[in-house]
Motif scaffolding. Structure first.
Motif: not given
Lengths: 234, 154
Positions: A110-126
């Motif tokens: 779950p931690t890894t999937l959570y991190v992956m989702n945060s990575v996508i959010d961050e890339l989208r934000e940029q």
């Protein structure tokens, strides 16, 4: 008698290594040429020198670049959401971040999937291009496709969850060098845990294994490294 | 409820004899639908002057609660069951992501944000009842990020 033999052999032994080297160089050269030509004709990917890869590696924070032609996604058939067949075509023409895990894993997965989702959010934000995120179960006996779909969708509706037969999944993991090892519970014979590769894999648009994001996974370092990698391997 | 009172009273009896451990930031991340397992995290400070061992745990929401250690060795993530963990006098032991955690197995239902799960920790100083709030995963991290942004503004 002994001396004579030695003398007879000496000239030959001087030439033999040179001959071997020349033959190896010739055959190797032809082989490399065929390989390079084949590579160029099927994929429009450049071949990177060791020096170039080293230079890219030096810019990375938490990621290991893998050599050219190291491992590629083999042909496979797994099962995706709503019981649809999913093949290796899933990985064509796009970057993918792939994690192998299982739903009976309360901490790392779950931690890894959570991190992956945060990575996508961050890339989208940029406003940067995003990879597709794929979660493949290494425990298909317990993880039916519906369970896997519910599990990944909890983190993001866009994530792709895959299950399949144990045989098909084992073939894929072994081709990609991913570990999935079953350990029975000491206290409950009906229960077991699965030790599995902790890294996230980065697959390039030509379906080659391009890099490994090592654990522990941190959003900022993955975002930074992903940006470096896609800029380097355009 | 009766069971809860019994444990609570056990807990209170013990407090008369030993310095109670402090429990800091207990949390269970909410579980995806259908998940059979959950992890519980907290810090425990041993305020007594002797070593405290945690020998096990239980909860009404799970068939079984075990003490587990997550570990990455040679790029392989493993989970190893621990028979007990030791907390030396005056020290704080952390159950945290990627390390020791309470492993709730055989969940009856998904644990949703806002739920509170009672967990009983079996220790060498007696049983301790802990109320563990269920929170959406990553709340603490998001807060950290916001604090960080606020620091930058200052």
């Amino acid at each position: 008698m002994k001396a004579e033999n030695t003398e007879n052999l000496q000239p030959k032994s001087r030439w033999l290594p040179a001959l071997v080297i020349a033959t190896v160089a010739l055959v190797g050269g032809i082989g490399a040429n065929i390989w390079l030509n084949t590579g160029a004709s099927t994929e429009s990917v450049d071949v990177y020198s060791d020096a170039e890869l080293k230079q890219i590696q030096e810019q990375l924070v938490a990621t290991t670049i893998l050599p050219d032609n190291f491992k590629s996604v083999p042909a496979f058939e797994l099962i995706g959401a709503n019981n649809t067949a999913v093949t290796d075509a899933l990985f064509a023409d796009k970057w993918s971040m792939v994690f192998f895990g299982f739903t009976h894993c309360p901490d790392v997965c779950p931690t890894t999937l959570y991190v992956m989702n945060s990575v996508i959010d961050e890339l989208r934000e940029q406003s940067l291009s995003e990879p597709q995120v794929v979660f493949i179960t290494v425990d298909p006996v317990r993880d039916t496709i519906d369970k896997v779909t519910d599990y990944v969708n909890y983190f993001s509706e866009e994530f792709v969850g895959l299950s399949g037969t144990l045989n098909n999944i084992t073939q894929l993991t072994s081709k990609l060098g991913v570990v999935a090892s079953f350990t029975a519970s000491e206290t409950d014979p009906n229960n077991y845990t699965v030790d599995h590769t902790a890294s996230m894999l980065l697959i390039d648009p030509q379906k080659n294994l391009r890099a490994k994001f090592g654990a522990p996974h941190e959003v900022d370092s993955i975002v930074k490294d992903f940006k470096t990698i896609i800029a380097s391997f355009q | 409820m009766f069971k809860k009172l019994v444990f609570l009273s056990l807990f209170l009896c013990h407090s008369a004899f030993a310095e109670l451990p402090s429990i800091i930031d207990p949390v269970i991340p909410a579980t995806p639908p259908g998940a059979q397992v959950a992890a519980g995290y907290l810090s425990l400070t041993n305020n007594s002057d002797s070593t405290l061992t945690i020998d096990g745990a239980s909860s009404a929401v799970a068939k079984k609660v075990e003490l587990h250690l997550s570990k990455v060795e040679n790029d392989v993530a493993k989970m190893i069951k621990q028979d007990s963990v030791m907390v030396k006098a005056g020290e704080t032991f952390e159950f945290k992501h990627g390390s020791y955690h309470l492993m709730l197995m055989g969940l009856e239902n998904a644990l949703k944000p806002g739920d509170v799960v009672d967990i009983i920790l079996e220790t060498s100083n007696g049983d301790i009842l802990i109320e563990m709030p269920v929170k959406k995963m990553g709340m603490s991290k998001m807060k950290k990020k916001m604090d960080h942004k606020m620091d930058n503004n200052n």
